[in-house]
Design a protein around this motif. Structure first.
Motif, PDB file in Angstrom:
ATOM      1  N   VAL A   1      65.701  60.400  47.071  1.00 21.97           N
ATOM      2  CA  VAL A   1      66.189  59.282  46.263  1.00 21.97           C
ATOM      3  C   VAL A   1      65.530  58.010  46.773  1.00 21.97           C
ATOM      4  O   VAL A   1      65.520  57.745  47.980  1.00 21.97           O
ATOM      5  N   LEU A   2      64.962  57.234  45.860  1.00 20.76           N
ATOM      6  CA  LEU A   2      64.409  55.926  46.202  1.00 20.76           C
ATOM      7  C   LEU A   2      65.468  54.885  45.872  1.00 20.76           C
ATOM      8  O   LEU A   2      65.744  54.619  44.702  1.00 20.76           O
ATOM      9  N   PHE A   3      66.078  54.337  46.900  1.00 24.70           N
ATOM     10  CA  PHE A   3      67.170  53.391  46.699  1.00 24.70           C
ATOM     11  C   PHE A   3      66.621  52.008  46.347  1.00 24.70           C
ATOM     12  O   PHE A   3      65.767  51.465  47.056  1.00 24.70           O
ATOM     13  N   ALA A   4      67.122  51.471  45.243  1.00 21.12           N
ATOM     14  CA  ALA A   4      66.660  50.172  44.752  1.00 21.12           C
ATOM     15  C   ALA A   4      67.854  49.389  44.222  1.00 21.12           C
ATOM     16  O   ALA A   4      67.957  49.121  43.016  1.00 21.12           O
ATOM     17  N   PRO A   5      68.788  48.995  45.079  1.00 19.50           N
ATOM     18  CA  PRO A   5      69.996  48.305  44.633  1.00 19.50           C
ATOM     19  C   PRO A   5      69.668  47.001  43.905  1.00 19.50           C
ATOM     20  O   PRO A   5      68.881  46.199  44.396  1.00 19.50           O
ATOM     21  N   GLY A   6      70.240  46.868  42.717  1.00 16.22           N
ATOM     22  CA  GLY A   6      69.973  45.670  41.922  1.00 16.22           C
ATOM     23  C   GLY A   6      68.541  45.573  41.446  1.00 16.22           C
ATOM     24  O   GLY A   6      68.070  44.500  41.073  1.00 16.22           O
ATOM     25  N   GLY A   7      67.814  46.696  41.460  1.00 17.44           N
ATOM     26  CA  GLY A   7      66.420  46.695  41.017  1.00 17.44           C
ATOM     27  C   GLY A   7      65.422  46.346  42.100  1.00 17.44           C
ATOM     28  O   GLY A   7      64.213  46.235  41.839  1.00 17.44           O
TER      29      GLY A   7
ATOM     30  N   LEU B   1      63.852  60.258  42.658  1.00 17.46           N
ATOM     31  CA  LEU B   1      64.795  59.690  41.703  1.00 17.46           C
ATOM     32  C   LEU B   1      65.062  58.243  42.089  1.00 17.46           C
ATOM     33  O   LEU B   1      65.464  57.962  43.227  1.00 17.46           O
ATOM     34  N   ILE B   2      64.805  57.314  41.187  1.00 16.84           N
ATOM     35  CA  ILE B   2      65.070  55.900  41.456  1.00 16.84           C
ATOM     36  C   ILE B   2      66.546  55.617  41.207  1.00 16.84           C
ATOM     37  O   ILE B   2      67.061  55.826  40.105  1.00 16.84           O
ATOM     38  N   GLU B   3      67.222  55.143  42.246  1.00 17.75           N
ATOM     39  CA  GLU B   3      68.642  54.803  42.180  1.00 17.75           C
ATOM     40  C   GLU B   3      68.772  53.291  42.293  1.00 17.75           C
ATOM     41  O   GLU B   3      68.573  52.708  43.353  1.00 17.75           O
ATOM     42  N   ASP B   4      69.045  52.624  41.153  1.00 15.15           N
ATOM     43  CA  ASP B   4      69.108  51.159  41.168  1.00 15.15           C
ATOM     44  C   ASP B   4      70.540  50.625  41.188  1.00 15.15           C
ATOM     45  O   ASP B   4      70.780  49.445  40.947  1.00 15.15           O
ATOM     46  N   ASP B   5      71.468  51.516  41.512  1.00  8.23           N
ATOM     47  CA  ASP B   5      72.865  51.103  41.581  1.00  8.23           C
ATOM     48  C   ASP B   5      73.367  51.158  43.020  1.00  8.23           C
ATOM     49  O   ASP B   5      73.724  50.149  43.613  1.00  8.23           O
TER      50      ASP B   5
ATOM     51  N   ALA C   1      65.159  58.868  54.023  1.00  2.69           N
ATOM     52  CA  ALA C   1      64.629  59.103  55.368  1.00  2.69           C
ATOM     53  C   ALA C   1      63.218  58.582  55.583  1.00  2.69           C
ATOM     54  O   ALA C   1      62.561  58.965  56.542  1.00  2.69           O
ATOM     55  N   ALA C   2      62.733  57.701  54.691  1.00  3.50           N
ATOM     56  CA  ALA C   2      61.355  57.221  54.852  1.00  3.50           C
ATOM     57  C   ALA C   2      61.155  55.900  54.123  1.00  3.50           C
ATOM     58  O   ALA C   2      61.891  55.568  53.188  1.00  3.50           O
ATOM     59  N   ASN C   3      60.146  55.154  54.569  1.00  4.92           N
ATOM     60  CA  ASN C   3      59.753  53.923  53.875  1.00  4.92           C
ATOM     61  C   ASN C   3      58.877  54.250  52.673  1.00  4.92           C
ATOM     62  O   ASN C   3      58.199  55.282  52.642  1.00  4.92           O
ATOM     63  N   PHE C   4      58.885  53.352  51.689  1.00  4.90           N
ATOM     64  CA  PHE C   4      58.139  53.568  50.447  1.00  4.90           C
ATOM     65  C   PHE C   4      56.963  52.596  50.347  1.00  4.90           C
ATOM     66  O   PHE C   4      57.122  51.392  50.600  1.00  4.90           O
ATOM     67  N   LEU C   5      55.798  53.126  49.968  1.00  6.34           N
ATOM     68  CA  LEU C   5      54.598  52.311  49.801  1.00  6.34           C
ATOM     69  C   LEU C   5      54.004  52.569  48.417  1.00  6.34           C
ATOM     70  O   LEU C   5      53.830  53.722  48.015  1.00  6.34           O
ATOM     71  N   LEU C   6      53.675  51.504  47.722  1.00  7.72           N
ATOM     72  CA  LEU C   6      52.956  51.610  46.451  1.00  7.72           C
ATOM     73  C   LEU C   6      51.514  51.184  46.703  1.00  7.72           C
ATOM     74  O   LEU C   6      51.264  50.123  47.287  1.00  7.72           O
TER      75      LEU C   6
END
Length: 331
Positions: free
Chosen positions: A199-205, A159-163, A212-217
């Motif tokens: 949850v993939l935290f993305a504050p302000g986009g 779940l992308i959380e941009d807030d 608990a982990a780093n994200f790689l695209l």
């Protein structure tokens, strides 16, 4: 089989700082530790830890993966939490001594021995909410673990959380229990409402990390991940995967990644995403959930580049490939 990290070796290495000096490390029972109920750690979260692994090689030897890098981060976390300074050499000896003690218990591939060095503030002083603990305790727990993917290589739902944020921005690079606690409620809510795994935290986009982990695209021969700053954890596995990717001729882009770019790229055929961490190394991401909609990452299944990168790192860890970066320490 027992859940990851729930089985422990019967002894641990431990050392105490009395405000002046560290005690000689000793081996004690791992099922208890004596603390005053007013200990600083219990009230003001003066705690940090590390997670690394030891591997049994086919020749019978035991190797610890990237211990030096983990100790550097352990010392950094201790400083940023205003805990007493650790002695990196003494910590390394505690780790190698306890692993050597239980060398015969290190599981063969695809298992490993998970190592958890921990540092806590022990001063009994509930009036020190705005002051550090002058005394502390450092200990090293061991937990034998099996194959993380024994149940299948299922893709994760994020779940992308941009807030909201995982933790306070200035605390992100500290590996402290409080950061995991602050992410727990959003993760639980995401599981209940969206059946998301994380949850993939993305504050302000700005795409940062999960709880608990780093994200790689992974887009073709390029890996895109957030550039290091103090807002998120500087993963040792992340660094290892990026180093291997460069070795394989891939382009590594450490930069800001917006949610908009992530959503656009993820929809492309052949695109992959993964979470990096000590437990799983690389766990594939198949679905992103954003603004109430589910988006497949590429085909929605585990991608070949994710598998290749993970296997390449595993081969180094288990001694099946050359350790040309000097990542393994012999016990």
């Amino acid at each position: 089989m027992s859940a990851f990290g729930t089985v422990f070796m019967p002894k641990m290495a431990i050392s105490w700082f009395d405000g002046t000096s560290w005690s000689e490390a000793e081996m004690v029972s791992s099922d208890s530790i004596q603390l005053h109920p007013g200990a600083h750690v219990l009230h003001y979260s003066s705690t940090c830890f590390e997670g690394l692994k030891a591997f049994r090689h086919e020749d019978g030897s035991t190797k610890i993966f990237r211990m030096d890098r983990n100790i550097v981060r352990f010392a950094q976390s201790s400083r940023l939490l205003a805990l007493p300074e650790i002695d990196p050499d003494a910590t390394a000896k505690m780790i190698t001594d306890v692993v050597a003690h239980f060398a015969d218990e290190v599981p063969a591939a695809p298992g490993s021995m998970y190592i958890r060095p921990t540092h806590i503030g022990t001063e009994a002083a509930i009036g020190k909410a705005a002051a550090p603990s002058t005394s502390s305790c450092q200990y090293v727990l061991l937990s034998p673990v099996g194959d993380y993917f024994a149940g299948g290589d299922a893709c994760l739902r994020l779940l992308i959380e941009d807030d909201g944020m995982r933790c306070a921005a200035h605390m992100g690079m500290v590996k402290s229990g409080g950061n995991y606690a602050s992410a727990l409620q959003p993760i639980m809510n995401a599981r209940a409402e969206f059946q998301a795994d994380q949850v993939l935290f993305a504050p302000g986009g700005d795409v940062q990390e999960t709880g608990a982990a780093n994200f790689l695209l992974i887009d073709g021969d390029e890996i895109i991940t957030k550039a290091l700053d103090e807002s998120f954890l500087h993963g040792v596995t992340r660094d290892s995967i990026l180093t291997i990717a460069r070795d394989l001729g891939m382009k590594v882009s450490e930069r800001q990644l917006s949610v908009d770019e992530l959503v656009e790229r993820a929809a492309k055929p052949g695109c992959e995403a993964a979470l990096s961490g000590t437990a799983a190394v690389l766990a594939p991401v198949g679905t992103l959930i954003y603004q109430g909609k589910e988006l497949k990452v590429g085909s929605g299944s585990v991608g070949p580049t994710t598998v290749k990168l993970r296997q390449t790192l595993n081969d180094i860890q288990w001694g099946k490939a050359e350790d040309k970066h000097g990542w393994l320490t012999t016990v």
